[in-house]
Design an enzyme around this catalytic site. Structure first.
Site, short mmCIF file in Angstrom:
data_model
loop_
_atom_site.label_atom_id
_atom_site.label_comp_id
_atom_site.label_asym_id
_atom_site.label_seq_id
_atom_site.Cartn_x
_atom_site.Cartn_y
_atom_site.Cartn_z
N ASP A 1 -15.01 -3.84 0.13
CA ASP A 1 -14.62 -3.66 1.52
C ASP A 1 -15.88 -3.61 2.36
O ASP A 1 -16.79 -2.81 2.08
CB ASP A 1 -13.82 -2.36 1.69
N ASP B 1 0.85 -1.19 0.00
CA ASP B 1 0.00 0.00 0.00
C ASP B 1 0.88 1.24 0.00
O ASP B 1 1.89 1.30 0.73
CB ASP B 1 -0.90 0.03 1.23
#
EC number: 5.3.1.16
Length: 241
Positions: free
Chosen positions: A129, A7
């Site tokens: 998500d 990330d």
């Protein structure tokens, strides 16, 4: 398959805790070195996330992502701030193996369906998500996990599964970046409901025991981020266990 995750915020490797940008941890690893390390340890594909782009599409780390795709000769799936046909096309032309579509699948579902038909199911990963409420309701969260959608995980999967979606990355936000173990119940349930989907487990992997349990649960792909960065175990160990 084990998929290591990297990330990025402002070019730096980071991990968030439960999807909260205010609790980010920065790592000193060089992104090129860490990606090459994962490849040399047996990674078939690396999961790359532009967290700047996920939070604000106008702040995408476009140049860095392009450089990374051009630099490496192994497979990379890229997500974060992908909001248009042009975004998808550009990433694929620059060498991305797969493009990860998150918020747009909720905010602009008809358009994303067109992308799936245009670019093919092998090139698109649907990223969902979810925030699992106490009553078990699984709500999709969007825009860098900042907003709730009032849309259930199952309803989105139902719609896209009819179009032949193959890859779905599902993250339990409350588990993300915690290394406290995944929500195995979540993945077992959705795998039973949508047998033709290859789910990517994301969030909570912290030990080799977690990896073994994930493999036994029937999940095809397992994404690991923080545990690898903090050397809780190696990618090679995760692949071999």
């Amino acid at each position: 398959m084990i998929i290591p995750s990297i990330d990025l915020i402002e070019g730096n490797i980071v991990r968030l805790y439960q999807g909260n940008y205010d609790t980010k941890t920065f790592y000193q690893n060089n992104i090129y070195d860490i990606a090459l390390k994962y490849y040399n340890q047996g990674a078939k594909i690396v999961h790359l996330v532009d967290l700047d782009g996920a939070l604000c599409p106008n702040n995408k780390q476009t140049s860095l992502i392009k450089n990374l795709l051009n630099y490496f000769n192994f497979h990379i799936q890229v997500g974060g701030g992908i909001r248009s046909y042009k975004d998808v096309e550009t990433l694929l032309l620059n060498g991305a193996k797969r493009v990860v579509i998150g918020s747009s699948a909720i905010n602009n579902i008809t358009e994303v369906e067109k992308w799936l038909l245009e670019f093919g199911y092998k090139s698109i990963v649907l990223a969902l998500d979810v925030y699992v409420r106490n009553n078990g309701y699984k709500e999709v969260v969007i825009n860098g996990w900042k907003n709730r959608s009032n849309v259930s995980l199952e309803s989105v999967l139902e719609r896209f599964s009819t179009l032949g979606i193959k890859y779905v990355l599902c993250t339990d936000v409350k588990k993300d970046g915690t290394c406290l173990g995944p929500n195995f119940t979540l993945y077992k349930n959705i795998s039973k409901l949508f047998k033709n989907v290859c789910f990517q487990l994301s969030g909570g992997i912290g030990t080799i025991s977690d990896v073994i349990s994930a493999k036994k649960s029937g999940i095809k792909d397992i994404i690991i981020g923080r545990a690898l960065l903090e050397n809780k175990f190696s990618l090679l160990e995760a692949i071999r266990c």
